[in-house]
Design a protein around this motif. Sequence first.
Motif, mmCIF file in Angstrom:
data_model
loop_
_atom_site.group_PDB
_atom_site.id
_atom_site.type_symbol
_atom_site.label_atom_id
_atom_site.label_comp_id
_atom_site.label_asym_id
_atom_site.label_seq_id
_atom_site.Cartn_x
_atom_site.Cartn_y
_atom_site.Cartn_z
ATOM 1 N N MET A 1 27.755 35.955 38.435
ATOM 2 C CA MET A 1 29.122 36.008 37.993
ATOM 3 C C MET A 1 29.401 37.425 37.524
ATOM 4 S SD MET A 1 31.072 33.810 35.086
ATOM 5 C CE MET A 1 30.976 32.413 36.163
ATOM 6 N N TYR A 2 30.673 37.790 37.559
ATOM 7 C CA TYR A 2 31.076 39.142 37.201
ATOM 8 C C TYR A 2 32.250 39.124 36.231
ATOM 9 C CZ TYR A 2 28.378 40.076 41.364
ATOM 10 O OH TYR A 2 27.361 40.117 42.280
ATOM 11 N N ILE A 3 32.226 40.074 35.318
ATOM 12 C CA ILE A 3 33.382 40.377 34.486
ATOM 13 C C ILE A 3 33.936 41.687 35.025
ATOM 14 C CG2 ILE A 3 34.240 40.975 32.201
ATOM 15 C CD1 ILE A 3 31.812 39.456 31.068
ATOM 16 N N VAL A 4 35.179 41.663 35.450
ATOM 17 C CA VAL A 4 35.841 42.874 35.922
ATOM 18 C C VAL A 4 36.810 43.303 34.829
ATOM 19 C CG1 VAL A 4 37.323 43.907 37.669
ATOM 20 C CG2 VAL A 4 35.679 42.134 38.322
ATOM 21 N N SER A 5 36.605 44.505 34.322
ATOM 22 C CA SER A 5 37.516 45.069 33.333
ATOM 23 C C SER A 5 38.397 46.081 34.049
ATOM 24 C CB SER A 5 36.729 45.739 32.203
ATOM 25 O OG SER A 5 37.619 46.291 31.261
ATOM 26 N N LEU A 6 39.655 45.752 34.129
ATOM 27 C CA LEU A 6 40.642 46.592 34.804
ATOM 28 C C LEU A 6 41.337 47.418 33.723
ATOM 29 C CD1 LEU A 6 43.018 45.170 37.449
ATOM 30 C CD2 LEU A 6 43.941 46.541 35.612
ATOM 31 N N SER A 7 41.375 48.731 33.894
ATOM 32 C CA SER A 7 42.015 49.624 32.926
ATOM 33 C C SER A 7 43.130 50.394 33.615
ATOM 34 C CB SER A 7 41.003 50.614 32.343
ATOM 35 O OG SER A 7 39.977 49.916 31.662
ATOM 36 N N TYR A 8 44.319 50.332 33.037
ATOM 37 C CA TYR A 8 45.448 51.074 33.595
ATOM 38 C C TYR A 8 45.233 52.573 33.400
ATOM 39 C CZ TYR A 8 47.852 46.538 33.342
ATOM 40 O OH TYR A 8 48.215 45.225 33.462
ATOM 41 N N CYS A 29 43.179 35.592 45.783
ATOM 42 C CA CYS A 29 41.771 35.634 45.369
ATOM 43 C C CYS A 29 41.344 34.300 44.764
ATOM 44 C CB CYS A 29 41.542 36.771 44.386
ATOM 45 S SG CYS A 29 41.710 38.425 45.126
ATOM 46 N N TYR A 30 42.224 33.653 44.008
ATOM 47 C CA TYR A 30 41.938 32.310 43.486
ATOM 48 C C TYR A 30 41.829 31.308 44.631
ATOM 49 C CZ TYR A 30 42.559 33.351 38.523
ATOM 50 O OH TYR A 30 42.399 33.831 37.252
ATOM 51 N N ALA A 31 42.763 31.369 45.563
ATOM 52 C CA ALA A 31 42.758 30.446 46.698
ATOM 53 C C ALA A 31 41.486 30.589 47.523
ATOM 54 C CB ALA A 31 43.995 30.667 47.576
ATOM 55 N N ASP A 32 40.955 31.795 47.596
ATOM 56 C CA ASP A 32 39.727 32.054 48.349
ATOM 57 C C ASP A 32 38.468 31.701 47.565
ATOM 58 O OD1 ASP A 32 41.333 32.974 50.405
ATOM 59 O OD2 ASP A 32 41.023 35.098 49.935
ATOM 60 N N GLY A 33 38.620 31.278 46.311
ATOM 61 C CA GLY A 33 37.479 30.869 45.495
ATOM 62 C C GLY A 33 36.722 32.009 44.842
ATOM 63 N N LEU A 34 37.259 33.214 44.889
ATOM 64 C CA LEU A 34 36.568 34.377 44.333
ATOM 65 C C LEU A 34 36.766 34.508 42.825
ATOM 66 C CD1 LEU A 34 34.928 36.988 44.932
ATOM 67 C CD2 LEU A 34 37.114 38.127 45.337
ATOM 68 N N PHE A 35 37.976 34.250 42.349
ATOM 69 C CA PHE A 35 38.294 34.426 40.933
ATOM 70 C C PHE A 35 38.267 33.089 40.209
ATOM 71 C CE2 PHE A 35 41.002 38.535 41.503
ATOM 72 C CZ PHE A 35 39.877 39.218 41.907
ATOM 73 N N LEU A 36 37.786 33.119 38.955
ATOM 74 C CA LEU A 36 37.713 31.929 38.113
ATOM 75 C C LEU A 36 38.703 31.976 36.960
ATOM 76 C CD1 LEU A 36 33.829 31.744 37.902
ATOM 77 C CD2 LEU A 36 35.337 30.387 39.356
ATOM 78 N N LEU A 50 37.301 37.125 35.674
ATOM 79 C CA LEU A 50 35.990 36.499 35.891
ATOM 80 C C LEU A 50 35.908 36.154 37.364
ATOM 81 C CD1 LEU A 50 35.554 34.010 32.920
ATOM 82 C CD2 LEU A 50 34.663 36.328 33.146
ATOM 83 N N ALA A 51 34.856 36.624 38.024
ATOM 84 C CA ALA A 51 34.728 36.434 39.461
ATOM 85 C C ALA A 51 33.323 35.967 39.815
ATOM 86 C CB ALA A 51 35.032 37.749 40.194
ATOM 87 N N ARG A 52 33.195 35.407 41.004
ATOM 88 C CA ARG A 52 31.884 34.982 41.496
ATOM 89 C C ARG A 52 31.746 35.457 42.940
ATOM 90 N NH1 ARG A 52 33.039 28.544 41.578
ATOM 91 N NH2 ARG A 52 34.970 28.620 42.737
ATOM 92 N N GLY A 53 30.555 35.277 43.473
ATOM 93 C CA GLY A 53 30.307 35.676 44.856
ATOM 94 C C GLY A 53 29.427 36.906 44.929
ATOM 95 N N GLU A 54 29.498 37.579 46.049
ATOM 96 C CA GLU A 54 28.706 38.784 46.296
ATOM 97 C C GLU A 54 29.419 40.012 45.727
ATOM 98 O OE1 GLU A 54 25.941 39.352 48.568
ATOM 99 O OE2 GLU A 54 25.514 37.209 48.574
ATOM 100 N N ARG A 55 28.656 40.895 45.118
ATOM 101 C CA ARG A 55 29.235 42.100 44.519
ATOM 102 C C ARG A 55 29.993 42.947 45.544
ATOM 103 N NH1 ARG A 55 27.761 44.769 39.668
ATOM 104 N NH2 ARG A 55 28.705 46.814 39.552
ATOM 105 N N HIS A 56 29.411 43.132 46.713
ATOM 106 C CA HIS A 56 30.066 43.959 47.734
ATOM 107 C C HIS A 56 31.403 43.355 48.156
ATOM 108 C CE1 HIS A 56 30.464 46.893 50.903
ATOM 109 N NE2 HIS A 56 30.655 45.918 51.769
#
Length: 98
Positions: A1-8, A29-36, A50-56
């Motif tokens: 699982m990944y935490i993505v911190s987006l900064s403006y 991204c939600y529809a594709d199952g990537l984001f939680l 919060l995301a899941r899957g492969e990092r790449h």
Amino acid sequence: MYIVSLSYIAPLEEIDAQLEQHVLWLKQCYADGLFLASGRKEPRTGGIILARGERHALQLRLAQDPFAQAGLARYDITEFHPSMTVAGLEILQDRPNA
């Protein structure tokens, strides 16, 4: 699982101009199952995903965000392995062979 911190890295006026397209991108991204889960930081300096899957695959998808394409945000990805959760969020826990 990944935490993505987006900064403006641009003024909020520029962020707001792309917000509708960003939300459409999030929904896909939600529809594709990537984001939680996702939401704004407080104060409003960016967001958290919060995301899941492969990092790449995640990196490729983040590059498609309208904020990224317009050079409005920076993305920091942190991988983590949740081993405990509150009742109801067990789906987030790492499972062997998952």
